[in-house]
Motif scaffolding. Structure first.
Motif: not given
Length: 130
Positions: A65-93
């Motif tokens: 929710s924090i990430f989405d709020e900042w994406c909205s405030v900054l009019d960021a592009g669609q987040p890109r999802e990638s797998k992290r080497f150590e497991g889990g995912i990373r969202l980058t906008a």
């Protein structure tokens, strides 16, 4: 120095401009009671905001929710999802913030660890191989 070479004066100027943008973002976030991010100013004057993952009181949903709020405030592009080497995912906008001397570019980052229950045997083998 050849025409078009980037000087240390250029780099410092770009960082100074990014610091001005960051100052405005932090002040606006404070006024709006928005959760702060861990900010980095890069050597080429870009901003990188990362949602803190070390707060035990926040769930992954809270952090998303924090990430989405900042994406909205900054009019960021669609987040890109990638797998992290150590497991889990990373969202980058990525975002651009206009100034009177050109845009300051930046990125927002959210790392989400997979719950241990969601790690398959194949994922665990990948981690074990390191």
């Amino acid at each position: 120095m050849a025409f078009g070479d980037i000087t240390t004066t250029d780099l410092n100027g770009w960082q100074y401009r990014a610091i001005g943008v960051l100052d405005g973002l932090v002040k606006a976030g404070l006024k709006a009671e928005r959760h702060p991010l861990n900010w980095t100013v890069t050597s080429n004057g870009a901003l990188r905001g990362e949602v803190d993952r070390l707060r035990a009181t926040q769930t992954d949903n809270d952090r998303r929710s924090i990430f989405d709020e900042w994406c909205s405030v900054l009019d960021a592009g669609q987040p890109r999802e990638s797998k992290r080497f150590e497991g889990g995912i990373r969202l980058t906008a990525v975002f651009k913030h206009p100034t009177n001397r050109g845009d300051v570019q930046g990125s927002l980052v959210l790392d989400i660890d997979l719950p241990l229950d969601d790690i398959t045997n194949e994922d665990q083998e990948d981690v074990d191989r390191g």
